[in-house]
Design a protein around this motif. Sequence first.
Motif, short mmCIF file in Angstrom:
data_model
loop_
_atom_site.label_atom_id
_atom_site.label_comp_id
_atom_site.label_asym_id
_atom_site.label_seq_id
_atom_site.Cartn_x
_atom_site.Cartn_y
_atom_site.Cartn_z
N ALA A 1 8.33 14.80 -9.76
CA ALA A 1 8.31 13.68 -9.24
C ALA A 1 6.53 13.29 -9.22
CB ALA A 1 8.47 13.26 -8.23
N ILE A 2 6.38 12.51 -9.69
CA ILE A 2 4.76 11.79 -9.23
C ILE A 2 4.62 10.50 -8.66
CG2 ILE A 2 2.33 11.71 -9.69
CD1 ILE A 2 2.96 13.33 -11.99
N LEU A 3 3.86 10.57 -7.31
CA LEU A 3 3.91 9.27 -7.02
C LEU A 3 3.22 8.05 -7.15
CD1 LEU A 3 4.88 7.62 -3.80
CD2 LEU A 3 2.52 8.67 -3.19
N MET A 4 3.64 7.08 -7.71
CA MET A 4 3.17 5.54 -7.97
C MET A 4 2.50 4.24 -7.15
SD MET A 4 2.59 6.49 -11.04
CE MET A 4 1.92 7.69 -11.36
N ALA A 5 3.10 4.11 -5.92
CA ALA A 5 2.96 3.41 -5.08
C ALA A 5 3.72 3.63 -4.09
CB ALA A 5 3.95 2.29 -5.97
N VAL A 6 2.66 2.99 -2.76
CA VAL A 6 3.07 2.85 -1.36
C VAL A 6 2.24 1.22 -0.99
CG1 VAL A 6 2.35 5.34 -1.39
CG2 VAL A 6 0.48 3.53 -1.00
N LYS A 7 3.41 2.00 0.21
CA LYS A 7 3.01 0.57 1.32
C LYS A 7 3.00 0.89 2.64
CE LYS A 7 5.20 -4.04 2.90
NZ LYS A 7 5.17 -3.18 3.97
N HIS A 8 1.73 0.32 3.19
CA HIS A 8 1.91 0.04 4.65
C HIS A 8 2.77 -0.24 5.12
CE1 HIS A 8 0.19 1.15 8.46
NE2 HIS A 8 -0.91 2.11 8.08
N LYS A 9 2.98 0.20 6.41
CA LYS A 9 4.53 -0.13 6.78
C LYS A 9 4.14 -1.15 7.63
CE LYS A 9 7.43 4.42 7.58
NZ LYS A 9 7.84 5.31 8.11
N THR A 10 3.62 -0.88 8.35
CA THR A 10 3.02 -2.66 9.32
C THR A 10 1.71 -3.33 9.10
OG1 THR A 10 1.52 -0.81 11.25
CG2 THR A 10 4.20 -0.57 11.64
N LYS A 11 0.83 -3.20 8.31
CA LYS A 11 -0.48 -3.19 8.04
C LYS A 11 -0.11 -3.79 6.34
CE LYS A 11 -3.32 -0.33 10.91
NZ LYS A 11 -4.63 0.35 10.96
N PRO A 12 -0.97 -4.99 5.75
CA PRO A 12 -0.86 -4.98 4.64
C PRO A 12 -1.59 -4.53 3.70
CG PRO A 12 -2.37 -6.70 5.96
CD PRO A 12 -2.63 -5.95 6.75
N PHE A 13 -0.78 -3.62 3.54
CA PHE A 13 -2.34 -2.66 2.83
C PHE A 13 -0.72 -1.71 1.35
CE2 PHE A 13 -5.13 -0.81 6.50
CZ PHE A 13 -5.76 -2.33 6.37
N TYR A 14 -1.38 -2.26 0.54
CA TYR A 14 -0.55 -1.89 -0.78
C TYR A 14 -1.32 -0.35 -1.65
CZ TYR A 14 1.53 -6.04 0.37
OH TYR A 14 2.42 -6.66 1.27
N GLY A 15 -0.47 0.09 -2.67
CA GLY A 15 -1.46 0.59 -3.48
C GLY A 15 -0.66 1.55 -4.96
N VAL A 16 -1.30 1.18 -6.20
CA VAL A 16 -0.79 1.76 -7.44
C VAL A 16 -1.75 2.42 -7.75
CG1 VAL A 16 0.97 -0.21 -6.97
CG2 VAL A 16 -1.27 -0.73 -8.58
N GLN A 17 -0.88 3.74 -8.35
CA GLN A 17 -1.41 4.81 -9.22
C GLN A 17 -2.04 4.50 -10.23
OE1 GLN A 17 -2.70 8.46 -8.21
NE2 GLN A 17 -3.95 6.65 -10.02
N PHE A 18 -1.78 3.30 -11.04
CA PHE A 18 -1.35 3.41 -12.91
C PHE A 18 -2.49 1.58 -12.52
CE2 PHE A 18 2.48 1.54 -10.33
CZ PHE A 18 2.63 0.00 -11.05
N HIS A 19 -2.49 1.58 -13.36
CA HIS A 19 -3.45 0.59 -14.59
C HIS A 19 -2.75 -0.67 -15.06
CE1 HIS A 19 -7.72 2.27 -13.77
NE2 HIS A 19 -6.39 3.54 -14.12
N PRO A 20 -2.22 -1.89 -14.07
CA PRO A 20 -1.48 -3.19 -14.68
C PRO A 20 -1.77 -3.59 -15.45
CG PRO A 20 -2.23 -3.24 -12.30
CD PRO A 20 -2.85 -1.87 -12.51
N GLU A 21 -3.47 -3.74 -15.56
CA GLU A 21 -4.43 -4.51 -16.18
C GLU A 21 -4.74 -4.02 -17.49
OE1 GLU A 21 -6.89 -1.17 -15.41
OE2 GLU A 21 -5.82 -2.12 -14.12
#
Length: 855
Positions: A199-219
């Motif tokens: 299992a490799i982590l691909m996306a996260v979101k901060h619980k209270t702040k508007p911070f998001y992240g993805v490991q992959f390249h949607p573009e």
Amino acid sequence: MPNRVNPSRILLIDAYDSFSNNIISLLETRLEGVKVTTIKVDEEIPDLAIFLHPFDAVVAGPGPGHPGNREDVGLISQLWQLKDANMLPILGICLGFQSLVTTFGGSVVRLPAPRHGIVRNVTHHSISMFRGLGTIAPVQYHSLHAEFNHGAFAPGWSTVSTRARPSIGVGELELLAWDFGVDNQESTHIPEYEANPEAILMAVKHKTKPFYGVQFHPESICSDASCRQMVANWWSEAQQWNQRHKTRRFRRGFNDKTAVGPSSHAQETSINFRAIDRMEVQDDARAVGEGISGVLSGIRVPAPTTKFQAAVISRSLPLNALKVPQICEFLKIEEGDAVLLDSEPHIRADVGSYTVIGALEQHSLRLDYHVGCAMIKAHQGDCIKLIDLRNYDNGVFGFLKAFMDAHRTTPGNPNVPFWGGLIGCIGYEACLETLSIKTSYRTGPPDISFVFVERSVVIDHGSQQIHIQSIKPHDDDWVSTMASSLPTCAYAPQQVPSIAVDSAIIDPDVSIYKSKIRKCQEYIYSGDSYELCLTNQAYINTRCMPNAWPLYLKLRSLNAAPFSSYIRLGGLTLLSSSPERFMRWTRPVATLNGNTREERSTVQFRPIKGTVKRYPDGPDRPPINLEQATALLSTPKERAENLMIVDLIRHDLHGVVGSGKVCVPKLMVVEEYATLFQLVTVVEGTLINQHASLSNPPSLTASSQSSACNSRPHTPVSPAGSPEYLETSDEYSPSCRATAHKTGIDVLAASLPPGSMTGAPKRRSCALLHDIEGQARGIYSGIVGYMDVGGGGDFSVVIRSASRWKSDTGNNRAPSQNSDRWTVGAGGAITSLSTEDGEWEEMMAKLTSTRRMFE
């Protein structure tokens, strides 16, 4: 609702990646009313919080390196420290994602088997930015992966049904998406990936702040449509957050023409949107008066105030039984300087169907440039002058743009791609200068050499027509004489003489080359590069051959290629049988829209990455056919190599033509050549200039002429690469507005060196290769071609080639004054999946295909 006058603004922090402009295009075409501004990750900004006030969101982009290295992440690490009053939505991609994870309790470690250019299934719980989506199939480019040491994954959890997997929170972050091996058993078939975590982590979101992240390249061109919808979902959540917290931040009422903010700190940065916005292109034509006419006194170059007044004088006649060598020898091309761009050996309607022969004269103007020198040396007959490049904002390419603008000519036959202009080559070290990578000044051959061709013979192999042309004033007699005498010329083919080799051919050392492969892979595993195009050189010592024309005839008979070339300029000789177009741009076509004149030019790239020998080694082994080659080139490794270069070229092209004006009409198609099968992609873009003035348009049509890109439907590409994903314009795209005058030369300068000869990210990869290879590549892996006085151009990559340099004092690379030393380059793309034996064999196959002309 945002509009064109007051659009929503997203800031992209570019970590020197080679895909950043693709992200910009995705944001500007997919998100309504958005304009993207970009800054580099190492920009000096005294107060980032104040600087960010005008923006609605930030994208922390991908890039080489490690999130723990301050030089790699720069400003990105400061984003996660913003206080509540200055906070705004942020999306981290790849390196930006890894920085987010490490800031909030996670760590980043190496993958046992890096993934670059690989399409993998990613599963999630349809929450947050994945709401409403099924399993998505994005492209991954990463050597590192994020993890938490908090028991986030229970034993055997990855084998549970996707619907039954719970969402997980670790500290301040919520884990949103994963790549599970069990979900990708049928998609890649790469044994090496079995060493990676299940299992490799691909996306996260901060619980209270508007911070998001993805490991992959949607573009990426091969990421599926769900990835682009995910970005739209993120933007929707970002807008909702901004609406809920709109009293915290100053946003609206911002004027593009002012500085970034009202703060004195922001003023100190000297950054404003007109300077930052990537669509700003300096117009070098203003410098012509200071340069060409002022410096080249004594050399016949028209002053820009009078422009180049000559029209194209031409005559056309049937080709009949005439062949290119016959015409060249009639023009005495084997004597003195010569330029031939030859498509006759391998005519393809969609690639090479024209041959261009320059009919040079003793006083033809030649322009030479050495890297590290702020001068161009202009030769005309016995006269030599120096041109000071400090008068040009973009150095040597600013000069070339100004020179060609000063030589625009009255239109000739629109079906002939070359009327006259510069023909020559740009070496690899000159290409590195465009990336601000310094190389030492060399006393050998010039790194850029062009000759101004006023008389030419162009052969249209499709229509079987010969076009005899001149852009010299009052040169009708030469054109008429050539038209009457050329069909009657006799032809006695020259035989290639026996070539005495002074010493054994000096091939690359296998152990040294394999050690360089290992160095490349170490940089790939550390996250510094996705792919490194390693090259090497062989040297062939022959007896002195003042005339290399017979040798070229042998090469073109052995390696039939659509972009063959024979170049002799000063002491430089290049014999090339290249199958690869680097870049072509069409002459601008103007249309009228009210009081505005719009000029459009189509730019095309044809990167080749992926090679199979047509004739396998070993006795009694039959040749490989197209079907077999297609199967061999359909492996994840081969497709990944090609995909990385395609995404890189899309980035280069987007950076000049703007968002929504790049398309991929042909993705990873196998083409066959005399000795090899190659995996080829076609990338096209539309270059648009708008002018209020209606004076002197280059060519006018009664109705709008759309490019190939804009006339195609917008359909997503599947992971297998079909149908093509074609990016289309959006009415909110800022690139739809009038911009500074741009030409194909701007795209050329922004796209060098050829991505198929470097790797990605380009800048970091080129710097690494410069150290690993330890020698100059010279003309090999540079480009050769023409810039046309009508505004077009066409260049191929210098591969499958041999070069020789002879100064006035002889060939200082040869073992003696009575011998010549030829250099033959070859190489291949190194990835994490490469094997030392496989890469050595591929490099030697390419080397042998050219070297055998000396046997």
